[in-house]
Design an enzyme around this catalytic site. Structure first.
Site, PDB file in Angstrom:
ATOM      1  N   SER A 195       0.847  -1.195   0.000  1.00 11.85           N
ATOM      2  CA  SER A 195       0.000   0.000   0.000  1.00 11.85           C
ATOM      3  C   SER A 195       0.878   1.239   0.000  1.00 11.85           C
ATOM      4  O   SER A 195       1.987   1.213   0.550  1.00 11.85           O
ATOM      5  CB  SER A 195      -0.876   0.006   1.256  1.00 11.85           C
ATOM      6  N   TYR A 223      -1.914  -0.966  10.339  1.00 10.15           N
ATOM      7  CA  TYR A 223      -2.033  -1.383   8.922  1.00 10.15           C
ATOM      8  C   TYR A 223      -0.852  -0.832   8.133  1.00 10.15           C
ATOM      9  O   TYR A 223      -0.177  -1.575   7.393  1.00 10.15           O
ATOM     10  CB  TYR A 223      -3.351  -0.877   8.327  1.00 10.15           C
TER      11      TYR A 223
HETATM   12  P1  NAD Z   1     -10.910  -7.243  -0.369  1.00 10.38           P
HETATM   13  O1  NAD Z   1     -11.423  -7.181   1.012  1.00 10.38           O
HETATM   14  O2  NAD Z   1     -11.824  -7.319  -1.519  1.00 10.38           O
HETATM   15  O3  NAD Z   1      -9.845  -8.436  -0.527  1.00 10.38           O
HETATM   16  C1  NAD Z   1      -9.074  -8.910   0.528  1.00 10.38           C
HETATM   17  C2  NAD Z   1      -9.022 -10.403   0.404  1.00 10.38           C
HETATM   18  O4  NAD Z   1      -8.183 -10.939   1.443  1.00 10.38           O
HETATM   19  C3  NAD Z   1     -10.407 -11.015   0.574  1.00 10.38           C
HETATM   20  O5  NAD Z   1     -10.603 -11.972  -0.448  1.00 10.38           O
HETATM   21  C4  NAD Z   1     -10.316 -11.680   1.935  1.00 10.38           C
HETATM   22  O6  NAD Z   1     -11.123 -12.831   2.057  1.00 10.38           O
HETATM   23  C5  NAD Z   1      -8.846 -12.051   1.995  1.00 10.38           C
HETATM   24  N1  NAD Z   1      -8.456 -12.312   3.376  1.00 10.38           N
HETATM   25  C6  NAD Z   1      -8.536 -11.466   4.420  1.00 10.38           C
HETATM   26  N2  NAD Z   1      -8.163 -12.112   5.546  1.00 10.38           N
HETATM   27  C7  NAD Z   1      -7.848 -13.377   5.192  1.00 10.38           C
HETATM   28  C8  NAD Z   1      -7.430 -14.524   5.911  1.00 10.38           C
HETATM   29  N3  NAD Z   1      -7.260 -14.533   7.243  1.00 10.38           N
HETATM   30  N4  NAD Z   1      -7.221 -15.666   5.226  1.00 10.38           N
HETATM   31  C9  NAD Z   1      -7.412 -15.714   3.898  1.00 10.38           C
HETATM   32  N5  NAD Z   1      -7.811 -14.666   3.158  1.00 10.38           N
HETATM   33  C10 NAD Z   1      -8.037 -13.508   3.809  1.00 10.38           C
HETATM   34  O7  NAD Z   1      -9.957  -5.958  -0.481  1.00 10.38           O
HETATM   35  P2  NAD Z   1      -8.969  -5.429  -1.600  1.00 10.38           P
HETATM   36  O8  NAD Z   1      -9.106  -3.964  -1.545  1.00 10.38           O
HETATM   37  O9  NAD Z   1      -9.128  -6.152  -2.868  1.00 10.38           O
HETATM   38  O10 NAD Z   1      -7.551  -5.774  -0.929  1.00 10.38           O
HETATM   39  C11 NAD Z   1      -6.586  -6.606  -1.524  1.00 10.38           C
HETATM   40  C12 NAD Z   1      -5.203  -6.186  -1.041  1.00 10.38           C
HETATM   41  O11 NAD Z   1      -4.911  -4.870  -1.500  1.00 10.38           O
HETATM   42  C13 NAD Z   1      -5.043  -6.136   0.474  1.00 10.38           C
HETATM   43  O12 NAD Z   1      -3.779  -6.632   0.849  1.00 10.38           O
HETATM   44  C14 NAD Z   1      -5.143  -4.653   0.782  1.00 10.38           C
HETATM   45  O13 NAD Z   1      -4.480  -4.306   1.971  1.00 10.38           O
HETATM   46  C15 NAD Z   1      -4.452  -4.077  -0.436  1.00 10.38           C
HETATM   47  N6  NAD Z   1      -4.772  -2.685  -0.705  1.00 10.38           N
HETATM   48  C16 NAD Z   1      -6.045  -2.297  -0.964  1.00 10.38           C
HETATM   49  C17 NAD Z   1      -6.302  -0.954  -1.199  1.00 10.38           C
HETATM   50  C18 NAD Z   1      -7.680  -0.447  -1.491  1.00 10.38           C
HETATM   51  O14 NAD Z   1      -7.870   0.781  -1.515  1.00 10.38           O
HETATM   52  N7  NAD Z   1      -8.669  -1.288  -1.725  1.00 10.38           N
HETATM   53  C19 NAD Z   1      -5.263  -0.026  -1.186  1.00 10.38           C
HETATM   54  C20 NAD Z   1      -3.967  -0.463  -0.934  1.00 10.38           C
HETATM   55  C21 NAD Z   1      -3.730  -1.790  -0.698  1.00 10.38           C
END
Ligand code: NAD
Length: 246
Positions: A144, A157
Site C-alpha cells: 500500500s 495497517y
Molecule cells: P478485499 O477485502 O476485496 O480483498 C481482501 C481479500 O483478502 C479477501 O478476499 C479476503 O477474504 C482475503 N483475506 C482477508 N483475511 C484473510 C485470511 N485470514 N485468510 C485468507 N484470506 C483472507 O480488499 P482489496 O481492496 O481487494 O484488498 C486486496 C489487497 O490490496 C489487500 O492486501 C489490501 O491491503 C491491499 N490494498 C487495498 C487498497 C484499497 O484501496 N482497496 C489499497 C492499498 C492496498
C-alpha cells in the site's frame, strides 16, 4: 491443439474471490496462466471463478499458519509447479491515527499476522518451487502507499505494509537471480474493502491528477507487467493516480 496443461505457468493469487485479487486472477488467466484461486471462506465463489478460468480453487485461513502452508502444498500437488505467487490477501479497517488506545495489541497482532507473516510463510513454502520455475519465479506483494508514506487506514495497517515493502527488498536481494520479488503499492482502490470510505473517494476525485481511485483492473494490469518484466526486482511501485504529487 491447445497447449499442454503442464506447460502453462501457474500463479497462486491469495484472496482472489473479490476486489484486487479477483481482477489479478482474471488478468493472469487471460494472459495464459493457470491460476490457483484462494479465499478464506467464500468457497462457492472461489470454485465458480476457478472453473470459469480453467484453474484450481483452494480454501485456507491465512491467520492459521498450518493452513497457509497447506495452501501452497495443495496448489503444488494439483498443478505440479508454481511460477508466480501474488500475496494479495490482506485486512484493513479505519482506526484514527491519534487514538492510540483504539489500535489495541490484538489489532496489531491480527494485522501483522495476515498482512506480513502470512506472506512470509507462503514465500517460505513456495520458494523451492519458485526456484524451479522455467522462466524464474516471481513474487508480487500487494502492499500500500500507506507503507511508503505516513498515511493509511490505521497505524498498524500502515506499519504492516511498510514491513512487507522492506521484506520485498530484502528477499529480492537474497533470492535473485532465480526468484524476483516486487511490491505493488496502491493508493485508494475501489473494492469491497473501501466502498464506504467516502472521504478517501472524495480526496481522490478532487486531488489526484487521475481524478479517481484505481479500479481493481488498474492494479491487475500493473501486476501483469511486473510479472512480465523479467529484469525487475526489489521495487515497490506506488500506484496512486499521482496523489503523492499534490
Ligand atoms: P478485499 O477485502 O476485496 O480483498 C481482501 C481479500 O483478502 C479477501 O478476499 C479476503 O477474504 C482475503 N483475506 C482477508 N483475511 C484473510 C485470511 N485470514 N485468510 C485468507 N484470506 C483472507 O480488499 P482489496 O481492496 O481487494 O484488498 C486486496 C489487497 O490490496 C489487500 O492486501 C489490501 O491491503 C491491499 N490494498 C487495498 C487498497 C484499497 O484501496 N482497496 C489499497 C492499498 C492496498
Amino acid at each position: 491443439m491447445g497447449i499442454d496443461e503442464a506447460d502453462r505457468p501457474v500463479a497462486l493469487v491469495t484472496g482472489s474471490t473479490s476486489g484486487i485479487g479477483e481482477a489479478v486472477a482474471r488478468r493472469l488467466a487471460a494472459d495464459g496462466m493457470r491460476v490457483v484461486v484462494h479465499s478464506r471462506s467464500s468457497a462457492e465463489a472461489g470454485r465458480a471463478l476457478a472453473a470459469e478460468l480453467g484453474g484450481e480453487y483452494v480454501r485456507a485461513d491465512l491467520e492459521v499458519e498450518e493452513e497457509a502452508r497447506e495452501l501452497v502444498a495443495t496448489a503444488l500437488a494439483r498443478c505440479g509447479r508454481l511460477d508466480v505467487l501474488v500475496n494479495n490477501a490482506g485486512i484493513s479497517w479505519p482506526i484514527p491515527h491519534d487514538d492510540l488506545a483504539a489500535a489495541s495489541p490484538a489489532d496489531w497482532r491480527r494485522l501483522m499476522e495476515v498482512n506480513l507473516i502470512a506472506p512470509w510463510v507462503l514465500c517460505t513454502e513456495a520458494l523451492p518451487a519458485l526456484r524451479e520455475a522455467p522462466a524464474g519465479g516471481c513474487v508480487v506483494n500487494i502492499t500500500s502507499h500507506a507503507g511508503v508514506r505516513p498515511k493509511g487506514s490505521s497505524v498498524p495497517y500502515a506499519a504492516s505494509k511498510a514491513a512487507l515493502n522492506h521484506v520485498t527488498r530484502l528477499l529480492a536481494a537474497a533470492l535473485g537471480p532465480r526468484v524476483r520479488v516486487n511490491a505493488v503499492a496502491p493508493g485508494l482502490v475501489d473494492t469491497p474493502m473501501t466502498r464506504d470510505w467516502v472521504q478517501a473517494h472524495e480526496l481522490w476525485r478532487e486531488r489526484a491528477p487521475m481524478r479517481r481511485p484505481a479500479g481493481p483492473e488498474d492494479v491487475a494490469a500493473l501486476v501483469a507487467s511486473v510479472i512480465d518484466s523479467g529484469y525487475l526486482t526489489g521495487e515497490v511501485i506506488v500506484l496512486d493516480g499521482g496523489l503523492n504529487l499534490t
